[in-house]
Design an enzyme around this catalytic site. Structure first.
Site, PDB file in Angstrom:
ATOM      1  N   GLY A 135      -1.451   4.317   1.721  1.00 23.61           N
ATOM      2  CA  GLY A 135      -0.510   4.999   0.852  1.00 23.61           C
ATOM      3  C   GLY A 135      -1.145   6.210   0.194  1.00 23.61           C
ATOM      4  CB  CYS A 136       0.323   9.336  -1.125  1.00 24.50           C
ATOM      5  SG  CYS A 136       1.707   8.653  -2.058  1.00 24.50           S
ATOM      6  CG  PHE A 137      -0.317   7.323  -6.383  1.00 22.63           C
ATOM      7  CD1 PHE A 137      -1.069   8.197  -7.156  1.00 22.63           C
ATOM      8  CD2 PHE A 137       1.064   7.302  -6.574  1.00 22.63           C
ATOM      9  CE1 PHE A 137      -0.471   9.029  -8.097  1.00 22.63           C
ATOM     10  CE2 PHE A 137       1.672   8.124  -7.513  1.00 22.63           C
ATOM     11  CZ  PHE A 137       0.899   8.994  -8.272  1.00 22.63           C
TER      12      PHE A 137
END
Length: 324
Positions: A135-137
């Site tokens: 995921g990005c975060f």
């Protein structure tokens, strides 16, 4: 060099658009298909307007034979797609899932999805056929904390992070309305963000210490990018910590440790991550900036594809930041 055939399943979202934009000019790739159940026969550039004049690709309904397939489906739909299309996928086809279906539970039908955090799982990625893209975060946070957690026992990390509107996808809701988003910020999913689970799993693989992650994400009034600040206590000196991070990313193609304060515009439109370290007394802050659609999604997926096929790791990813 003969080009590999690449397909994209779920071609209408932001991550798919970024994949297409980059792969069109990747020296080792030919895009063989882009799927959409509702837009079959329509030009890809009618949805991704930035690709007008760049491609004449049209959306297809079904996947075609390919060496690599990127799954850009909504979270929870990749497993269903694989079940429905299992007989149509050749055994040698490699798959990268950009959703969250396999980030924590990596097994599916005797197939193991390797967690695709490129800088920390490279040896496994090179040998893998199936990748769960982070995921990005989760990418930004892990790039910020994993080096020090390998060296020091830290029991609690406080994290705040802000992301652009593209992090919420294309689905229409109030928080994406310009009148609401402009000149405005707000927190969401306080302490409950879905990326915490994959971060905790990565920590458990490198440290015996149970590290508590308290994470508050924020919606920012900009379109793309992530900036996180990770706060903890450390007994190491700033010089020692800086050496840990410089060593961790010594051979990285995309992660850079900065000696001066960083900002979001240094990474937007690139696959780079920049890290900045501050320490006052025992209080340590690690700041990380990435582009949520590239290093946080499509760029890292292409980086993983390059590793899987033995291409230059930076192929297709020599991108300049948009600083003005």
């Amino acid at each position: 060099m003969e080009k590999i055939k690449v397909g994209i399943v779920g071609g209408t979202g932001f991550t798919a658009g970024e994949l297409i934009r980059i792969l069109l000019y990747h020296p080792n790739v030919e895009i063989s298909f882009v799927t959409s159940q509702s837009l079959q026969g329509e030009f890809v550039s009618d949805v991704h307007k930035d690709l007008f004049g760049e491609t004449t690709l049209k959306f297809e309904n079904l996947a075609q034979p390919a060496d690599m397939i990127f799954l850009c489906l909504p979270h929870g739909e990749s497993k269903n797609w694989l079940i429905e299309n299992e007989k149509r996928i050749a055994p040698e086809t490699k798959i990268i899932d950009l959703g969250n279906d396999f980030r924590v539970d990596e097994e599916w039908n005797d197939k193991k999805f390797i967690y695709g955090l490129s800088e920390f799982n490279k040896e496994k990625i090179v040998k893998a056929s199936y990748i769960a893209n982070p995921g990005c975060f989760a990418t930004a946070i892990q790039l910020g904390i994993l080096p020090i957690l390998k060296q020091e026992k830290i029991e609690k990390i406080q994290c705040v992070g802000i992301t652009g509107s593209t992090g919420a996808g294309k689905a229409l809701h109030q928080s994406l309305n310009f009148n609401w988003r402009n000149d405005n910020i707000s927190p969401y999913k306080t302490f409950t963000h879905q990326h915490i689970a994959e971060i905790e799993k990565s920590i458990s693989l490198i440290s015996e210490t149970k590290t508590e992650i308290n994470f508050i994400p924020w919606r920012g009034d900009f379109t793309r990018g992530i900036f996180v600040s990770l706060m903890m206590e450390s007994n190491l000196s700033q010089a020692e910590i800086e050496e840990i991070y410089k060593y961790a990313y010594k051979y990285s193609k995309f992660v850079f440790v900065s000696a001066s304060p960083i900002d979001l515009k240094q990474v937007v439109n690139t696959n780079k991550a920049v890290v900045y370290i501050e320490k006052v007394g025992k209080n340590l802050a690690i700041h990380v900036a990435i582009d949520n659609l590239l290093k946080g999604a499509s760029g890292q997926a292409i980086q993983n594809m390059n590793l899987m096929f033995g291409f230059d790791e930076k192929s297709g990813l020599n991108l300049k930041p948009s600083v003005f």
